[in-house]
Design a protein around this motif. Sequence first.
Motif, short mmCIF file in Angstrom:
data_model
loop_
_atom_site.label_atom_id
_atom_site.label_comp_id
_atom_site.label_asym_id
_atom_site.label_seq_id
_atom_site.Cartn_x
_atom_site.Cartn_y
_atom_site.Cartn_z
N GLU A 100 0.82 -1.12 0.49
CA GLU A 100 0.34 0.02 0.33
C GLU A 100 0.62 1.24 -0.13
N ASP A 101 0.29 2.03 -0.84
CA ASP A 101 0.60 3.17 -0.94
C ASP A 101 -0.09 4.75 -0.67
N TYR A 102 0.86 5.98 -0.08
CA TYR A 102 -0.09 6.63 -0.19
C TYR A 102 0.48 8.48 -0.51
N ARG A 103 -0.38 8.64 -1.23
CA ARG A 103 0.07 10.01 -1.87
C ARG A 103 -1.17 11.10 -1.52
N GLN A 104 -0.46 12.64 -2.10
CA GLN A 104 -0.89 13.17 -1.56
C GLN A 104 -2.22 13.05 -2.70
#
Length: 160
Positions: free
Chosen positions: A82-86
Amino acid sequence: MAIHKLVFDDVEEDLFTLIAIHCTLEDYRLAYLLNKFLGITLIRKPLDLDFQNGELTYSIYEWEDCKQQTIWNLVSNVCKTEDYRQGNSNSLFSLQEKTTKINYLLPEYKTVNYFLKIDNEFNFNKEKYIIDSILKIPQVATAYSIKSDKLKSKDHLIFS
């Protein structure tokens, strides 16, 4: 000046049997059912199979058959990260978008959920018996043998 050429014709490749398993079970549940239906004792290894310095990990189970001098490994083919980006910067609220990326141990077999690797090349009858026993598990959709010479990423199957 004479040129000497070395030819390695007698170098023996690692012999193993690789069985692809398609099912939606969790890894621990599949290991339990394989133990039950095959009469083996797969145990989860303390450390998962690690690629890219811990970014990609694949669960792995192992059983060492001392009688046959064979090591059995059940390894997951799928690793989800999982990756979180703005999100949208024009919004009043700061939003983070969560994206899930799926990575495969053997990318050429993306539909396979698990691999059962047996460090011994069995004859056809023994291999067929193992596959038939796996297919008796109700939650397994299908299982089949994969020839090692067809693998592009064979190096990913070196577990020691």
